[in-house]
Design an enzyme around this catalytic site. Structure first.
Site, PDB file in Angstrom:
ATOM      1  N   HIS A 106       0.595  -1.240   0.127  1.00 46.45           N
ATOM      2  CA  HIS A 106      -0.044   0.144   0.073  1.00 46.45           C
ATOM      3  C   HIS A 106       0.953   1.153  -0.161  1.00 46.45           C
ATOM      4  O   HIS A 106       0.346   2.224   0.231  1.00 46.45           O
ATOM      5  CB  HIS A 106      -0.886   0.005   1.118  1.00 46.45           C
ATOM      6  CG  HIS A 106      -2.152  -1.041   1.181  1.00 46.45           C
ATOM      7  ND1 HIS A 106      -3.103  -1.317   2.141  1.00 46.45           N
ATOM      8  CD2 HIS A 106      -2.668  -1.764  -0.149  1.00 46.45           C
ATOM      9  CE1 HIS A 106      -3.861  -2.095   1.743  1.00 46.45           C
ATOM     10  NE2 HIS A 106      -3.481  -2.404   0.468  1.00 46.45           N
ATOM     11  N   CYS A 114       5.439  11.434  -7.978  1.00 48.68           N
ATOM     12  CA  CYS A 114       4.903  12.472  -8.795  1.00 48.68           C
ATOM     13  C   CYS A 114       3.560  12.069  -9.711  1.00 48.68           C
ATOM     14  O   CYS A 114       3.682  10.943 -10.269  1.00 48.68           O
ATOM     15  CB  CYS A 114       6.064  12.981  -9.813  1.00 48.68           C
ATOM     16  SG  CYS A 114       5.339  14.194 -11.259  1.00 48.68           S
ATOM     17  N   THR A 173      -4.251  -7.886  10.695  1.00 45.61           N
ATOM     18  CA  THR A 173      -5.225  -7.192   9.620  1.00 45.61           C
ATOM     19  C   THR A 173      -6.597  -7.524  10.083  1.00 45.61           C
ATOM     20  O   THR A 173      -6.986  -8.880  10.067  1.00 45.61           O
ATOM     21  CB  THR A 173      -4.452  -7.446   8.492  1.00 45.61           C
ATOM     22  OG1 THR A 173      -5.443  -6.890   7.396  1.00 45.61           O
ATOM     23  CG2 THR A 173      -4.394  -8.947   8.095  1.00 45.61           C
ATOM     24  N   LEU A 199      -5.898  -9.897  17.349  1.00 46.89           N
ATOM     25  CA  LEU A 199      -6.551  -9.820  18.601  1.00 46.89           C
ATOM     26  C   LEU A 199      -7.484 -10.390  18.615  1.00 46.89           C
ATOM     27  O   LEU A 199      -8.049 -11.248  19.554  1.00 46.89           O
ATOM     28  CB  LEU A 199      -6.827  -8.298  18.871  1.00 46.89           C
ATOM     29  CG  LEU A 199      -5.901  -7.626  19.857  1.00 46.89           C
ATOM     30  CD1 LEU A 199      -6.310  -6.136  19.843  1.00 46.89           C
ATOM     31  CD2 LEU A 199      -5.393  -7.970  20.835  1.00 46.89           C
TER      32      LEU A 199
HETATM   33  P1  OAD Z   1      -7.437  -2.377  10.598  1.00 53.39           P
HETATM   34  O1  OAD Z   1      -7.394  -1.265  11.538  1.00 53.39           O
HETATM   35  O2  OAD Z   1      -8.606  -2.607   9.784  1.00 53.39           O
HETATM   36  O3  OAD Z   1      -7.499  -3.716  11.363  1.00 53.39           O
HETATM   37  C1  OAD Z   1      -6.342  -3.984  12.330  1.00 53.39           C
HETATM   38  C2  OAD Z   1      -6.416  -5.321  12.958  1.00 53.39           C
HETATM   39  O4  OAD Z   1      -5.459  -5.459  13.983  1.00 53.39           O
HETATM   40  C3  OAD Z   1      -7.738  -5.360  13.741  1.00 53.39           C
HETATM   41  O5  OAD Z   1      -8.304  -6.878  13.202  1.00 53.39           O
HETATM   42  C4  OAD Z   1      -7.565  -5.590  15.295  1.00 53.39           C
HETATM   43  O6  OAD Z   1      -8.204  -6.486  15.772  1.00 53.39           O
HETATM   44  C5  OAD Z   1      -5.773  -6.138  15.027  1.00 53.39           C
HETATM   45  N1  OAD Z   1      -5.176  -5.520  16.241  1.00 53.39           N
HETATM   46  C6  OAD Z   1      -5.221  -4.432  16.768  1.00 53.39           C
HETATM   47  N2  OAD Z   1      -4.269  -4.372  17.691  1.00 53.39           N
HETATM   48  C7  OAD Z   1      -3.649  -5.617  17.561  1.00 53.39           C
HETATM   49  C8  OAD Z   1      -2.422  -5.954  18.482  1.00 53.39           C
HETATM   50  N3  OAD Z   1      -1.879  -5.357  19.498  1.00 53.39           N
HETATM   51  N4  OAD Z   1      -2.239  -7.326  18.195  1.00 53.39           N
HETATM   52  C9  OAD Z   1      -2.562  -7.905  17.200  1.00 53.39           C
HETATM   53  N5  OAD Z   1      -3.609  -7.549  16.457  1.00 53.39           N
HETATM   54  C10 OAD Z   1      -4.149  -6.350  16.740  1.00 53.39           C
HETATM   55  O7  OAD Z   1      -6.036  -2.506   9.647  1.00 53.39           O
HETATM   56  P2  OAD Z   1      -5.761  -3.267   8.530  1.00 53.39           P
HETATM   57  O8  OAD Z   1      -6.293  -4.405   8.500  1.00 53.39           O
HETATM   58  O9  OAD Z   1      -4.393  -2.987   8.177  1.00 53.39           O
HETATM   59  O10 OAD Z   1      -5.515   0.967   3.701  1.00 53.39           O
HETATM   60  O11 OAD Z   1      -6.227  -2.031   7.418  1.00 53.39           O
HETATM   61  C11 OAD Z   1      -6.059  -2.403   5.890  1.00 53.39           C
HETATM   62  C12 OAD Z   1      -6.238  -1.233   5.200  1.00 53.39           C
HETATM   63  O12 OAD Z   1      -7.340  -0.403   5.341  1.00 53.39           O
HETATM   64  C13 OAD Z   1      -4.889  -0.419   5.306  1.00 53.39           C
HETATM   65  O13 OAD Z   1      -3.684  -0.621   4.857  1.00 53.39           O
HETATM   66  C14 OAD Z   1      -5.649   0.973   4.972  1.00 53.39           C
HETATM   67  C15 OAD Z   1      -6.718   0.866   5.384  1.00 53.39           C
HETATM   68  O14 OAD Z   1      -7.688   1.489   4.827  1.00 53.39           O
HETATM   69  C16 OAD Z   1      -5.225   2.129   2.855  1.00 53.39           C
HETATM   70  O15 OAD Z   1      -5.171   3.238   3.431  1.00 53.39           O
HETATM   71  C17 OAD Z   1      -5.202   1.874   1.355  1.00 53.39           C
END
Ligand code: OAD
Length: 231
Positions: A106, A114, A173, A199
């Site tokens: 990402h 640019c 994720t 989590l």
């Molecule tokens: P999210 O915020 O959607 O999810 C984070 C995940 O991490 C959740 O399932 C939480 O339960 C888990 N979590 C939180 N704290 C934790 C810990 N200490 N240990 C283990 N797990 C934990 O984030 P992403 O899945 O990364 O994209 O989001 C995917 C994409 O959506 C991002 O890259 C971003 C966003 O929109 C863009 O901006 C293009």
């Protein structure tokens, strides 16, 4: 000798103090995705978007890698098969934690792109709307982040690795954003053992063979120690 592909998301950096997206008080509760993470939002209000990523860059610069990032680097260094980390995160905590074989699917906060000629260069800590490109001078610098509606980076390389994976692990994720949320299905099709480390079960949690639930700093360390002791 097993090949391991690891997908990471915001949860792996949470204990380093970086906000996740979909927590109740996370980034998407504070900002509209359409405003700050789409090409249309950038066209409408480039300053709002650039400032949003300036904040993210400052937050990342003030954070340090945690034991989960470090454990993955340890795995890469000591495991005899291939280890590839594919991260959705735009912070640089994996590389600062020592991971070398890394894909930022990402994009990355420390890179500028640019919008006119696709040239990339190291982003300054504070970008400004209308910054010019050092290669073509167009006033179209943007954060090198893949926004909704854009194609994530290095998909060919990622799918090749998933096709050769023996183990696929998704760490921190929520399984809401594709194509990353589809990697578990792709790895399973290729015969990999699949493991979710989070989590709580994610939106695609039922597709994994196994789950390890708990904070990443503990679970990832445990998992890496297990793999390394199995040889
Ligand atoms: P999210 O915020 O959607 O999810 C984070 C995940 O991490 C959740 O399932 C939480 O339960 C888990 N979590 C939180 N704290 C934790 C810990 N200490 N240990 C283990 N797990 C934990 O984030 P992403 O899945 O990364 O994209 O989001 C995917 C994409 O959506 C991002 O890259 C971003 C966003 O929109 C863009 O901006 C293009």
């Amino acid at each position: 000798m097993s090949n391991i592909v690891i997908l990471t998301g915001a949860g792996i950096s949470a204990e380093s103090g970086i906000e996740t997206f979909r927590a109740e008080t996370g980034l998407w509760a504070q900002h509209r995705v359409e405003d700050v993470a789409t090409p249309e939002g950038f066209l409408r209000d480039p300053k709002l978007v650039v400032d949003f990523y300036n904040e993210r860059r400052a937050q990342a610069a003030g954070a340090t890698p945690n034991t989960a990032h470090e454990a993955l680097a340890r795995l890469e260094a000591a495991h005899r098969g291939d280890v590839l980390v594919v991260t959705q995160n735009v912070d640089d905590l994996h590389e600062r934690g020592g991971t070398k074989n890394l894909i930022h699917m990402h994009g990355a906060l420390n890179s500028a792109l640019c919008g006119a000629c696709d040239h990339r260069w190291p982003a300054p800590m504070q970008m400004a709307a209308g910054d010019t490109c050092p290669a073509c001078s167009a006033p179209m610098a943007r954060p090198d982040i893949v926004w909704f509606g854009e194609m994530p980076y290095q998909m060919d390389r990622i799918f090749t690795a998933l096709g050769n994976a023996d183990i696929f692990a998704a760490i921190g994720t929520s399984g809401n954003v594709y194509p990353a949320a589809g990697f578990v299905a792709e790895a399973a099709r290729a015969g990999a053992h699949t493991l979710e480390i989070n989590l709580e079960p994610s939106a695609v949690g039922s597709q994994f063979n196994e789950a390890l639930l708990g904070p990443a700093t503990q679970t990832v360390t445990t998992w890496v120690d297990e793999i390394l002791s199995a040889g």
